[in-house]
Design a protein around this motif. Structure first.
Motif, PDB file in Angstrom:
ATOM      1  N   GLY A  45     -25.581  64.177 101.822  1.00  0.00           N
ATOM      2  CA  GLY A  45     -24.804  64.406 103.258  1.00  0.00           C
ATOM      3  C   GLY A  45     -23.801  64.953 102.715  1.00  0.00           C
ATOM      4  N   GLN A  46     -23.786  66.618 102.593  1.00  0.00           N
ATOM      5  CA  GLN A  46     -23.017  67.721 102.661  1.00  0.00           C
ATOM      6  C   GLN A  46     -23.142  68.279 104.196  1.00  0.00           C
ATOM      7  N   LEU A  47     -23.339  67.801 104.933  1.00  0.00           N
ATOM      8  CA  LEU A  47     -22.660  68.465 106.183  1.00  0.00           C
ATOM      9  C   LEU A  47     -21.529  67.200 106.533  1.00  0.00           C
ATOM     10  N   GLY A  48     -21.659  65.908 105.760  1.00  0.00           N
ATOM     11  CA  GLY A  48     -20.772  65.381 106.301  1.00  0.00           C
ATOM     12  C   GLY A  48     -20.806  64.934 107.802  1.00  0.00           C
ATOM     13  N   LEU A  49     -21.973  64.251 108.745  1.00  0.00           N
ATOM     14  CA  LEU A  49     -22.462  64.604 109.838  1.00  0.00           C
ATOM     15  C   LEU A  49     -22.403  62.682 109.849  1.00  0.00           C
ATOM     16  N   GLY A  50     -22.150  62.097 108.462  1.00  0.00           N
ATOM     17  CA  GLY A  50     -22.768  60.107 108.716  1.00  0.00           C
ATOM     18  C   GLY A  50     -24.277  60.385 108.979  1.00  0.00           C
ATOM     19  N   ASP A  51     -25.203  61.452 108.549  1.00  0.00           N
ATOM     20  CA  ASP A  51     -26.588  60.928 108.152  1.00  0.00           C
ATOM     21  C   ASP A  51     -27.595  62.145 107.104  1.00  0.00           C
ATOM     22  N   THR A  52     -28.398  61.865 106.844  1.00  0.00           N
ATOM     23  CA  THR A  52     -29.326  63.423 106.221  1.00  0.00           C
ATOM     24  C   THR A  52     -30.350  63.477 106.053  1.00  0.00           C
ATOM     25  N   ALA A  53     -29.674  63.716 108.103  1.00  0.00           N
ATOM     26  CA  ALA A  53     -30.948  65.126 108.860  1.00  0.00           C
ATOM     27  C   ALA A  53     -30.199  66.725 108.864  1.00  0.00           C
ATOM     28  N   SER A  54     -31.195  67.635 108.153  1.00  0.00           N
ATOM     29  CA  SER A  54     -30.887  68.525 108.447  1.00  0.00           C
ATOM     30  C   SER A  54     -30.525  69.324 110.101  1.00  0.00           C
ATOM     31  N   ARG A  55     -29.497  70.007 109.882  1.00  0.00           N
ATOM     32  CA  ARG A  55     -29.073  70.362 111.367  1.00  0.00           C
ATOM     33  C   ARG A  55     -29.161  72.219 110.794  1.00  0.00           C
ATOM     34  N   GLY A  56     -29.496  72.882 112.224  1.00  0.00           N
ATOM     35  CA  GLY A  56     -29.331  73.929 112.496  1.00  0.00           C
ATOM     36  C   GLY A  56     -30.687  74.036 112.337  1.00  0.00           C
ATOM     37  N   ASP A  57     -31.631  74.131 112.292  1.00  0.00           N
ATOM     38  CA  ASP A  57     -33.173  74.229 111.664  1.00  0.00           C
ATOM     39  C   ASP A  57     -33.384  74.088 113.543  1.00  0.00           C
ATOM     40  N   ASN A  58     -33.868  73.136 114.068  1.00  0.00           N
ATOM     41  CA  ASN A  58     -33.808  73.220 115.671  1.00  0.00           C
ATOM     42  C   ASN A  58     -32.683  73.013 116.675  1.00  0.00           C
ATOM     43  N   GLU A  59     -31.156  73.224 116.252  1.00  0.00           N
ATOM     44  CA  GLU A  59     -30.677  73.004 116.884  1.00  0.00           C
ATOM     45  C   GLU A  59     -29.432  74.198 116.916  1.00  0.00           C
ATOM     46  N   SER A  60     -29.010  74.287 117.967  1.00  0.00           N
ATOM     47  CA  SER A  60     -27.877  75.256 117.823  1.00  0.00           C
ATOM     48  C   SER A  60     -26.726  74.618 117.259  1.00  0.00           C
ATOM     49  N   VAL A  61     -26.066  75.239 116.257  1.00  0.00           N
ATOM     50  CA  VAL A  61     -24.511  74.643 115.802  1.00  0.00           C
ATOM     51  C   VAL A  61     -23.488  74.471 116.938  1.00  0.00           C
ATOM     52  N   SER A  62     -23.332  74.974 118.098  1.00  0.00           N
ATOM     53  CA  SER A  62     -22.210  74.801 119.088  1.00  0.00           C
ATOM     54  C   SER A  62     -22.195  73.709 119.401  1.00  0.00           C
ATOM     55  N   SER A  63     -23.660  72.753 119.946  1.00  0.00           N
ATOM     56  CA  SER A  63     -24.015  71.235 119.803  1.00  0.00           C
ATOM     57  C   SER A  63     -24.092  70.041 119.201  1.00  0.00           C
ATOM     58  N   LEU A  64     -23.372  70.641 117.375  1.00  0.00           N
ATOM     59  CA  LEU A  64     -22.994  70.240 116.611  1.00  0.00           C
ATOM     60  C   LEU A  64     -21.762  69.310 116.710  1.00  0.00           C
ATOM     61  N   PRO A  65     -21.737  68.353 116.319  1.00  0.00           N
ATOM     62  CA  PRO A  65     -19.954  67.638 115.779  1.00  0.00           C
ATOM     63  C   PRO A  65     -19.631  68.558 114.885  1.00  0.00           C
ATOM     64  N   VAL A  66     -18.321  68.131 114.822  1.00  0.00           N
ATOM     65  CA  VAL A  66     -16.911  68.630 113.864  1.00  0.00           C
ATOM     66  C   VAL A  66     -17.701  67.861 112.812  1.00  0.00           C
ATOM     67  N   VAL A  67     -16.764  68.301 111.455  1.00  0.00           N
ATOM     68  CA  VAL A  67     -16.715  67.260 110.658  1.00  0.00           C
ATOM     69  C   VAL A  67     -16.192  65.881 110.596  1.00  0.00           C
ATOM     70  N   ASP A  68     -14.957  65.183 110.844  1.00  0.00           N
ATOM     71  CA  ASP A  68     -14.916  64.483 111.007  1.00  0.00           C
ATOM     72  C   ASP A  68     -13.920  64.496 109.225  1.00  0.00           C
TER      73      ASP A  68
END
Length: 216
Positions: A116-139
């Motif tokens: 959960g180190q990305l703080g997005l409410g799950d444990t899926a990696s991000r940035g491997d298939n997604e653009s950072v521009s599409s990611l939500p901000v950390v709440d």
């Protein structure tokens, strides 16, 4: 490919040590380092990352490493795109993940997310298939003034002088009186993520200490 260490032999430092090519005419404002990757904020406020990219920690929508082969650096190394014309004020890197404090006082994190180190409410990696521009901000429930990171957790200094931490917590590194990870499950961030209870005097001292680390 043969990889070479630098600085362990004669004639490798000073004028003999090549600069990292980050693009024509670009200069660096600040650099942050993770375990096996590096990111830099350039003079245009944009970010470039290179090195290990197993979990998408370079923020380029792939898992291809950068910087270990010809024609991967300089103008060929893409920028990390945050969306909405946002630029980075500071960076914090851990083991396999990256976070940026943006110029609107929000935080985005990408890469490894097993605790959960990305703080997005799950444990899926991000940035491997997604653009950072599409990611939500950390709440975080408030605006952020500074960020830093450990191996598997991140920390933010908020605009009210409090500190919030999320991610791995096996040694109590989140400072919340337990060893439960935060940020990898629903209802763990935002107002539900408690501030670190430092006591009034310690909170003021900790705020000064964080600010002194050139976060702002």
């Amino acid at each position: 490919m043969l990889f070479r260490s630098r600085g362990d032999g004669a004639g490798e430092m000073g004028d003999y040590l090549p600069t990292v090519d980050l693009g024509t005419g670009r200069k660096v404002k600040s650099v942050a380092m993770g375990e096996n990757h590096t990111c830099a904020i350039l003079d245009n406020g944009l970010v470039k990352c290179w090195g290990d990219n197993e979990f998408g920690q370079l923020g380029l929508g792939s898992t291809s490493d950068r910087g270990d082969a010809p024609n991967e650096m300089g103008n060929n190394l893409p920028y990390v795109r945050f969306g909405g014309g946002r630029k980075a004020k500071s960076l914090a890197l851990g083991v396999g993940f990256s976070c940026a404090l943006l110029d609107n006082a929000t935080v985005k994190c990408w890469g490894k997310n097993d605790v959960g180190q990305l703080g997005l409410g799950d444990t899926a990696s991000r940035g491997d298939n997604e653009s950072v521009s599409s990611l939500p901000v950390v709440d975080l429930g408030r605006k952020a003034k500074g960020i830093t990171a450990g191996s598997s957790h991140a920390c933010a200094l908020l605009d009210n002088g409090t500190v919030k931490r999320w991610g791995g917590n096996d040694f109590g590194q989140l400072g919340l009186g337990d060893t439960s990870d935060r940020g990898g499950g629903a209802d763990e961030m935002g107002a539900l993520l408690g501030a670190v209870p430092l006591g009034r005097k310690r909170s003021e001292e900790h705020t000064s200490e964080l600010q002194s680390h050139s976060f702002i």
